[in-house]
Motif scaffolding. Structure first.
Motif, PDB file in Angstrom:
ATOM      1  N   ILE A  20       1.611  36.887 -61.799  1.00  0.00           N
ATOM      2  CA  ILE A  20       2.618  37.952 -61.718  1.00  0.00           C
ATOM      3  C   ILE A  20       3.789  37.513 -60.851  1.00  0.00           C
ATOM      4  O   ILE A  20       4.939  37.852 -61.127  1.00  0.00           O
ATOM      5  CB  ILE A  20       1.998  39.269 -61.191  1.00  0.00           C
ATOM      6  N   ASP A 217       2.703  52.946 -68.210  1.00  0.00           N
ATOM      7  CA  ASP A 217       3.981  52.297 -68.519  1.00  0.00           C
ATOM      8  C   ASP A 217       4.996  53.286 -69.095  1.00  0.00           C
ATOM      9  O   ASP A 217       6.179  53.266 -68.732  1.00  0.00           O
ATOM     10  CB  ASP A 217       3.764  51.153 -69.523  1.00  0.00           C
ATOM     11  N   SER A 237      -1.826  51.185 -60.666  1.00  0.00           N
ATOM     12  CA  SER A 237      -2.963  50.334 -60.989  1.00  0.00           C
ATOM     13  C   SER A 237      -4.016  51.106 -61.772  1.00  0.00           C
ATOM     14  O   SER A 237      -4.088  52.337 -61.700  1.00  0.00           O
ATOM     15  CB  SER A 237      -3.584  49.770 -59.706  1.00  0.00           C
ATOM     16  N   ASP A 238      -4.811  50.355 -62.523  1.00  0.00           N
ATOM     17  CA  ASP A 238      -5.914  50.911 -63.302  1.00  0.00           C
ATOM     18  C   ASP A 238      -7.215  50.280 -62.810  1.00  0.00           C
ATOM     19  O   ASP A 238      -7.309  49.044 -62.722  1.00  0.00           O
ATOM     20  CB  ASP A 238      -5.745  50.605 -64.792  1.00  0.00           C
ATOM     21  N   ILE A 245      -6.505  46.232 -62.622  1.00  0.00           N
ATOM     22  CA  ILE A 245      -5.246  45.629 -63.074  1.00  0.00           C
ATOM     23  C   ILE A 245      -4.124  46.248 -62.249  1.00  0.00           C
ATOM     24  O   ILE A 245      -3.991  47.471 -62.191  1.00  0.00           O
ATOM     25  CB  ILE A 245      -4.998  45.868 -64.572  1.00  0.00           C
ATOM     26  N   ARG A 247      -0.143  46.876 -61.581  1.00  0.00           N
ATOM     27  CA  ARG A 247       1.046  46.967 -62.427  1.00  0.00           C
ATOM     28  C   ARG A 247       2.292  47.228 -61.572  1.00  0.00           C
ATOM     29  O   ARG A 247       2.220  47.894 -60.535  1.00  0.00           O
ATOM     30  CB  ARG A 247       0.881  48.083 -63.457  1.00  0.00           C
ATOM     31  N   LEU A 261       8.564  45.630 -66.813  1.00  0.00           N
ATOM     32  CA  LEU A 261       7.163  45.970 -66.576  1.00  0.00           C
ATOM     33  C   LEU A 261       6.334  44.689 -66.481  1.00  0.00           C
ATOM     34  O   LEU A 261       6.466  43.797 -67.331  1.00  0.00           O
ATOM     35  CB  LEU A 261       6.619  46.844 -67.712  1.00  0.00           C
ATOM     36  N   SER A 263       2.252  43.131 -65.184  1.00  0.00           N
ATOM     37  CA  SER A 263       0.886  43.442 -64.748  1.00  0.00           C
ATOM     38  C   SER A 263       0.175  42.140 -64.401  1.00  0.00           C
ATOM     39  O   SER A 263       0.505  41.069 -64.924  1.00  0.00           O
ATOM     40  CB  SER A 263       0.112  44.188 -65.837  1.00  0.00           C
ATOM     41  N   THR A 264      -0.813  42.244 -63.508  1.00  0.00           N
ATOM     42  CA  THR A 264      -1.597  41.070 -63.147  1.00  0.00           C
ATOM     43  C   THR A 264      -2.672  40.820 -64.192  1.00  0.00           C
ATOM     44  O   THR A 264      -2.929  41.656 -65.051  1.00  0.00           O
ATOM     45  CB  THR A 264      -2.287  41.277 -61.789  1.00  0.00           C
TER      46      THR A 264
END
Length: 702
Positions: A20, A217, A237-238, A245, A247, A261, A263-264
């Motif tokens: 990222i 997003d 984050s999720d 993850i 974001r 946008l 995300s890792t």
């Protein structure tokens, strides 16, 4: 316990964090690289991307251009005055340096004010649209409308950072669902401490409770419809029952109003928990460590994006993240894990600086073409005449080198050397190239005139701490934490040989004047001599009771001087390999030793903040030089034997009169510890290396 346990997670974290950083850096670097107009165009919004009246934009550009011209004039005048200051005018020199810093800050403040003024109409439009948008899209009802208005109405230009509650699966452990959202609030504490909204350099407005529930997003893109005039970063984050993850969404960077946008990669926290359990950590402690790590990554991303934003709009901005390395390590993010973020910041800082300097140079050239720099030309001519006349008179030799020392100027700063710490720099005998170590397992060779990288020497299995170049300029020696010395062909970059005998890291290297012997100082408390023809060890010199930090050889090839962590300097006979004497007097570690070209004087730099001069023949102390406020890491003596240069943890380089011990001049510009300095063979160039991966080339054309 935390620091030890977190090592088990390092491979997993590295895979998550590195991509990222590279992706965001590439995005902004690509935008920066596509900018071909003058610097003022970087700083004033593109009329195709905002609603402001084009006349207002043109007026703003004219105001900023005029201020840049005034700044260029003032800078040119200051530079010229600095050239004519005498040694006694220290106060005036400091005053001019303070004026330079103040003018840079004013220019940056004006740019931000202009950006805010040009956003005013857009903000009014958005304020008028709020009611309609809130009515049409039910998602906005989850947000505080009055708080949104206040964000738009903020008078000061600042970066807005919003933190969304993480989206946590119900199948996650209870401690994730209940404790993690609470712990995430410490991201705000981190930003308020280091990036407070009242800061004139890096103001950040942070909200951890703007969102009442987790977002995705599409929600970031929705919010941009309202907050597009305000530069904004959103962290969200999720977290599933086994993975996280991270974001990031942002807009307003480099005046680009489009949403970006990122995300890792997936962070398998469950695998991380298993690794922690295997290391002996309890399950409760393992889950706590993972929560702390999730919070720490949010802090890293927030600081990184804040620095990126202000670096992209202010070419003189110094990223704060460089100074937070130790604090991030306390959170579990060791230096090697955050290094990609430092590298991106250093690369963009270098590119921004180069483009800005080019634009400033053009402005100064325009001023000179109009005849406004005649005073500068006259001063330069007088300076050169002074030096020329002084050089013709034996009585004025001292005046010559004092004048010369005062005119060393930084002509090149290299920031993307792939290192977080430059511990050693050396210059080739022909004065055309220089070599440096890297925090990685490699050394680098650069062009001393242009600063361009020529080649990299890779192959050491540990971090390289020291380098040396043979008298014939054909061999590079590198010493590493792997306890080995490697010899390289300087022209081809090919490895020649590996020397193995030390039982500790290699901290210092020096070639004999005839190029037949290499001397190495090590963490095993010994000095070893190596035959460069046979590539075999000649002998081992023992006597120091701690790490040998520096070695130097006299020009006649008869004497070795070694400085050690044991606070002493030892002199050795290179031919008989016997100790001559021990020099004592420093009250702390001796970090660096150097011998004058006539072989009469030895200089030593110590962690007691002093430089000592010694008679190399008798071993008697001549004098002590005091002036640095922190550890002295490096000393070098000019080829003509007139000047001593010293680099310190106080971020400065000082130049001293070798004969009198008087301080002549202080070179400032490094933003971190100066670890190593070297003079070129003609004495007109200095190279210095520091923490933060910075190498500076200083030149005196007199």
């Amino acid at each position: 316990m935390f620091a030890k346990a977190i090592l088990a997670l390092a491979p997993l974290i590295s895979e998550v964090l590195s991509p990222i950083a590279r992706n965001i850096g590439h995005k902004l670097g690509e935008t920066l690289g596509n900018k071909s107009q003058q610097w003022v165009e970087y700083l004033i919004p593109d009329p195709n991307q905002i609603f402001s009246d084009s006349t207002e934009i043109e007026q703003a550009k004219q105001r900023y251009s005029q201020e840049m011209i005034e700044y260029a004039k003032a800078k040119d005048a200051r530079d010229n005055e600095l050239l004519n200051l005498t040694l006694a005018q220290t106060a005036r020199r400091l005053d001019l340096q303070a004026q330079e810093q103040e003018d840079r800050l004013k220019l940056a403040a004006l740019q931000r004010d202009l950006m805010r003024e040009l956003q005013a109409k857009d903000i009014q439009i958005k304020l008028a649209e709020i009611q309609t948008i809130w009515d049409k899209d039910t998602w906005f009802s989850k947000l505080n409308r009055e708080e949104t208005k206040q964000i738009l109405l903020q008078q000061q230009h600042r970066l807005l950072i919003l933190l969304s509650p993480p989206k946590i699966s119900k199948r996650c452990p209870e401690t994730f669902c209940e404790d993690l959202p609470i712990e995430m609030r410490s991201v705000g504490d981190f930003l308020r401490q280091h990036y407070p909204q009242q800061d004139v350099l890096r103001p950040v407005k942070f909200y951890s409770d703007y969102f009442t529930e987790s977002i995705g997003d599409i929600d970031v893109e929705r919010l941009q419809r309202i907050l597009s005039p305000v530069p904004t970063t959103i962290l969200y984050s999720d977290i599933s029952d086994y993975a996280v993850i991270f974001r990031v969404g942002f807009w307003g960077f480099l005046n680009n109003q489009e949403v970006s946008l990122f995300s890792t990669k997936l962070f398998d926290w469950e695998e991380g928990k298993d690794a922690l359990l295997a290391s002996g950590v309890s399950e409760k402690k393992a889950l706590r460590i993972i929560r702390q790590l999730i919070v720490a990554i949010h802090k890293l991303l927030a600081g990184f994006l804040a620095d990126l934003y202000y670096l992209n709009i202010d070419p003189g901005y110094e990223p704060l993240l460089f100074n937070l390395k130790d604090e991030l390590a306390e959170y579990g993010l060791a230096e090697e894990l955050v290094k990609p973020y430092f590298d991106i910041l250093q690369d963009i800082q270098r590119r921004q600086g180069e483009q800005y300097e080019q634009e400033l140079k053009k402005l100064i050239e325009q001023i000179e073409a109009q005849g406004q720099s005649q005073a500068s030309a006259k001063a330069e001519a007088q300076r050169k005449q002074q030096i020329e006349e002084a050089g013709k008179s034996p009585q004025l030799i001292e005046k010559t080198f004092i004048i010369k020392a005062q005119y060393f100027q930084c002509v090149k700063t290299l920031r993307s050397v792939g290192s977080s710490s430059v511990d050693c720099v050396v210059i080739s005998p022909d004065g055309k190239t220089f070599a440096s170590n890297s925090s990685g397992s490699c050394s680098k060779l650069g062009n001393l005139h242009t600063g361009e990288l020529i080649r990299t020497f890779s192959g050491d299995s540990g971090a390289v701490y020291c380098v040396a170049i043979s008298p014939n300029g054909k061999i590079l020696a590198s010493g590493s934490s792997d306890k080995q010395i490697k010899l390289w062909n300087l022209e081809t970059g090919q490895e020649i040989s590996t020397l193995k005998r030390h039982s500790g890291l290699i901290r210092s290297l020096a070639f004999s004047p005839d190029g037949e012997t290499l001397v190495s100082g090590s963490g095993d408390h010994t000095i070893r001599l190596w035959n460069l023809k046979t590539r075999q060890e000649i002998c081992t010199l023992t006597g120091h009771s701690n790490l040998v930090m520096s070695v130097a050889i006299s020009p006649d090839g008869e004497t070795i001087a070694s400085g050690s962590w044991d606070k002493t300097i030892k002199l050795w006979n290179l031919k008989t390999r016997q100790e001559i004497c021990t020099l004592t007097g420093h009250s702390n570690m001796v970090r660096s030793v150097a011998i004058s070209s006539d072989g009469q004087t030895l200089a030593s730099g110590s962690y007691d903040n002093t430089i000592k001069l010694w008679n190399l023949k008798t071993g008697q102390e001549i004098r002590t030089l005091r002036g640095h406020s922190e550890d002295v890491n490096s000393v070098a003596i000019s080829p003509d034997g007139q000047i001593i240069a010293s680099g310190s943890n106080d971020n400065t380089i000082k130049l001293w009169n070798l004969k009198t011990g008087q301080e002549i001049h202080t070179l400032t510009g490094h933003s971190a510890k100066v670890n190593s300095i070297r003079f070129s063979p003609d004495g007109n160039t200095l190279v210095s290396g520091s923490n933060g991966g910075s190498i500076k080339i200083w030149r005196c054309d007199g």
